[in-house]
Design a protein around this motif. Structure first.
Motif, PDB file in Angstrom:
ATOM      1  N   SER A 310      -5.183  -8.673  -4.169  1.00  0.00           N
ATOM      2  CA  SER A 310      -5.356  -8.938  -2.739  1.00  0.00           C
ATOM      3  C   SER A 310      -4.609  -7.932  -1.878  1.00  0.00           C
ATOM      4  O   SER A 310      -4.854  -7.837  -0.673  1.00  0.00           O
ATOM      5  N   LEU A 311      -3.695  -7.189  -2.500  1.00  0.00           N
ATOM      6  CA  LEU A 311      -2.970  -6.156  -1.758  1.00  0.00           C
ATOM      7  C   LEU A 311      -3.717  -4.822  -1.758  1.00  0.00           C
ATOM      8  O   LEU A 311      -3.293  -3.878  -1.084  1.00  0.00           O
ATOM      9  N   VAL A 312      -4.805  -4.737  -2.533  1.00  0.00           N
ATOM     10  CA  VAL A 312      -5.541  -3.472  -2.641  1.00  0.00           C
ATOM     11  C   VAL A 312      -6.087  -2.984  -1.297  1.00  0.00           C
ATOM     12  O   VAL A 312      -5.909  -1.813  -0.937  1.00  0.00           O
ATOM     13  N   PRO A 313      -6.792  -3.832  -0.506  1.00  0.00           N
ATOM     14  CA  PRO A 313      -7.356  -3.323   0.758  1.00  0.00           C
ATOM     15  C   PRO A 313      -6.299  -2.710   1.683  1.00  0.00           C
ATOM     16  O   PRO A 313      -6.520  -1.638   2.256  1.00  0.00           O
ATOM     17  N   GLY A 314      -5.165  -3.387   1.816  1.00  0.00           N
ATOM     18  CA  GLY A 314      -4.104  -2.851   2.662  1.00  0.00           C
ATOM     19  C   GLY A 314      -3.566  -1.541   2.130  1.00  0.00           C
ATOM     20  O   GLY A 314      -3.309  -0.599   2.897  1.00  0.00           O
ATOM     21  N   ALA A 315      -3.382  -1.456   0.798  1.00  0.00           N
ATOM     22  CA  ALA A 315      -2.869  -0.223   0.186  1.00  0.00           C
ATOM     23  C   ALA A 315      -3.851   0.928   0.373  1.00  0.00           C
ATOM     24  O   ALA A 315      -3.454   2.069   0.659  1.00  0.00           O
ATOM     25  N   VAL A 316      -5.144   0.648   0.212  1.00  0.00           N
ATOM     26  CA  VAL A 316      -6.168   1.687   0.393  1.00  0.00           C
ATOM     27  C   VAL A 316      -6.198   2.155   1.850  1.00  0.00           C
ATOM     28  O   VAL A 316      -6.246   3.361   2.132  1.00  0.00           O
ATOM     29  N   PHE A 317      -6.137   1.216   2.780  1.00  0.00           N
ATOM     30  CA  PHE A 317      -6.152   1.549   4.203  1.00  0.00           C
ATOM     31  C   PHE A 317      -4.936   2.399   4.562  1.00  0.00           C
ATOM     32  O   PHE A 317      -5.039   3.391   5.291  1.00  0.00           O
ATOM     33  N   LEU A 318      -3.775   2.021   4.035  1.00  0.00           N
ATOM     34  CA  LEU A 318      -2.550   2.787   4.255  1.00  0.00           C
ATOM     35  C   LEU A 318      -2.681   4.200   3.695  1.00  0.00           C
ATOM     36  O   LEU A 318      -2.288   5.184   4.343  1.00  0.00           O
ATOM     37  N   SER A 319      -3.251   4.308   2.494  1.00  0.00           N
ATOM     38  CA  SER A 319      -3.403   5.614   1.848  1.00  0.00           C
ATOM     39  C   SER A 319      -4.347   6.516   2.628  1.00  0.00           C
ATOM     40  O   SER A 319      -4.136   7.729   2.714  1.00  0.00           O
ATOM     41  N   ILE A 320      -5.391   5.936   3.193  1.00  0.00           N
ATOM     42  CA  ILE A 320      -6.350   6.731   3.971  1.00  0.00           C
ATOM     43  C   ILE A 320      -5.731   7.218   5.276  1.00  0.00           C
ATOM     44  O   ILE A 320      -5.912   8.370   5.685  1.00  0.00           O
ATOM     45  N   LEU A 321      -4.985   6.343   5.942  1.00  0.00           N
ATOM     46  CA  LEU A 321      -4.452   6.674   7.255  1.00  0.00           C
ATOM     47  C   LEU A 321      -3.218   7.563   7.217  1.00  0.00           C
ATOM     48  O   LEU A 321      -2.931   8.253   8.202  1.00  0.00           O
ATOM     49  N   ASN A 322      -2.462   7.556   6.107  1.00  0.00           N
ATOM     50  CA  ASN A 322      -1.238   8.359   6.064  1.00  0.00           C
ATOM     51  C   ASN A 322      -1.476   9.843   6.358  1.00  0.00           C
ATOM     52  O   ASN A 322      -0.820  10.414   7.235  1.00  0.00           O
TER      53      ASN A 322
END
Length: 472
Positions: A310-322
């Motif tokens: 369930s933490l995957v979407p947030g981690a992916v979004f963070l990785s894209i935006l960094n």
């Protein structure tokens, strides 16, 4: 007297250097938050309580706090290649101790496991400020925002990815396999570094290590322990003694000709704001990785695997935006970028206050994504802003200060958030309401607290001044 040593003049593969540095640091950083989903398994294997097993994460963070201020001295006195490879070797050794820990020893085996965690944490604590300093040094100022945006993947994504990795591993393998995986990756990075991808590129200024300052830094561990004891009966001597030790440390650094940690960097206004902003955004990120899985498992009743995924979407979004946040900071400036980030974090926590009662996994996923996405626009841009506010000779010390303060405040944030959740839930539960209703009240209290903290961050972002690089 300081002895200056010039860096190696050998040419090096900048892309290969950065990739090796970032992959190694990323893998080591995952271990900071990777055990949160493994707690139930470890509790059963070692026969220990939840309050004991949490030291695998809290203790890790505290040792990092002590190691971080030592990194500027090491960076100035040791070959960076040897320092990097030494940290990798120490991390591998710590992981090996953990893998070989006999489960049959029970609680005694757990504390042997903690020895391995201490070795891992010291390696990560030394390397974290150093890798940021090195990246800043080898990157032209106009490209620093983009470079540090990519570096933000290491810090932000690692925290979010940790529980995901452990959730997947625990579904198919034993918890020891998690550390075997870390060892394999780190050993490969060690070989690549030894083969020449990591070079000694930093100028060194040799000086003596002030051991008294190192000893006084142990007050950071006592400070976190003391905060954890707040509200309990009796005099909190741990907190009092730790505060005195840290006050002595600060006074000593300001008096020493060559301090362990150059605290005079705090005289720069923009740098001070950068320290607070990166710390406040870090609190939001690390509390998200701890509190949200507790909600998923405790309220929604999902498995550790589902909680981790369930933490995957947030981690992916963070990785894209960094990386995008770094480019945005280079284009429109740091202040507007960080204002956007702080606003996103506040919206995410504020929405969570409403969504938490709806028992909606999808709603909570969206809240976590907004919080982590906002973090991408604040944490690493703030580090770059802080570096740009300082002369080049103080960048190493400035990075060490900013990462140490961020880690201390992040640790305090986790402790306080957990205390609020536990105390509010218990108090409401004593009034006769159901445990589920009491838990929801506790989570709403944590979310409300985080909104207040992030509002302070928004106010600080409004105070930012000109972000031009400070001349030497």
């Amino acid at each position: 007297m300081e002895t200056q040593i010039e860096p190696s003049s050998h040419s090096f593969n900048r892309l290969g250097f950065m990739a090796t540095l970032l992959v190694g640091t990323f893998t080591m950083s995952i271990s900071q938050s990777s055990l949160s989903t493994a707690y139930p398994t470890l509790m059963a294997d070692f026969g220990i309580s939840a309050s004991t097993v949490q030291w695998l994460t809290t203790g890790f963070m505290l040792v990092m706090c002590v190691a971080m201020p030592i990194s500027p001295w090491m960076l100035n006195n040791l070959s960076f290649k040897k320092m990097f490879m030494g940290a990798l070797a120490l991390f591998d050794l710590g992981s090996l101790v953990i893998v070989l820990t006999p489960v049959s020893w029970g609680a005694a085996g757990f504390w042997l496991m903690m020895v391995g965690r201490v070795l891992e944490a010291f390696a990560v604590g030394v390397l974290f400020p150093s890798y940021q300093t090195v990246l800043l040094e080898i990157t032209p100022e106009k490209e620093r925002g983009t470079t540090m945006g990519i570096a933000g993947l290491v810090m932000g994504s690692a925290l979010a990815v940790g529980p995901i990795v452990s959730g997947v591993v625990l579904k198919y393998f034993s918890w020891q396999s998690l550390f075997i995986f870390f060892m394999i990756v780190i050993t490969v990075i060690f070989a690549l570094a030894g083969a020449g991808l990591i070079q000694d590129i930093m100028e060194r200024h040799q000086s003596k290590l002030d051991w008294l300052s190192v000893f006084l830094l142990l007050g950071l561990i006592g400070l976190m322990w003391g905060i954890n004891q707040v509200g309990k009966a009796g005099v909190n001597w741990d907190l009092a003694v730790s505060l005195l030790a840290l006050a002595w440390f600060v006074v000593r650094q300001l008096k020493l000709a060559t301090p362990l940690l150059e605290l005079r960097v705090l005289k720069t206004f923009n740098y001070d704001l950068a320290v607070l902003l990166t710390s406040i955004s870090y609190i939001a990120l690390i509390v998200t990785t701890i509190i949200f899985p507790l909600y998923y498992q405790g309220v929604l009743g999902v498995s550790p695997f589902v909680s981790g995924m369930s933490l995957v979407p947030g981690a992916v979004f963070l990785s894209i935006l960094n990386p995008l946040s770094g480019k945005l900071a280079d284009r429109i400036g740091f202040k507007p970028t960080m204002l956007v980030g702080m606003a996103m974090i506040i919206i995410g926590w504020g929405a969570g206050i409403l969504v938490v009662s709806q028992h909606s996994l999808m709603g909570m996923l969206l809240c976590a994504m907004v919080i982590e996405g906002g973090n991408a626009f604040v944490m690493m841009p703030a580090v770059t802003l802080g570096a740009n506010a300082l002369p080049d000779r103080l960048v190493a010390h400035g990075t060490a200060v900013i990462t140490t303060v961020r880690q201390v405040l992040g640790s305090a944030g986790v402790v306080v958030a957990t205390m609020v959740l536990t105390n509010v839930t218990n108090r409401v539960g004593q009034s006769g309401v159901s445990h589920s209703a009491a838990s929801l009240t506790g989570f709403r209290a944590v979310f409300s607290l985080m909104v207040l903290v992030e509002l302070v961050g928004l106010f600080l972002a409004l105070l930012l001044k000109d972000t031009k690089k400070k001349p030497n």
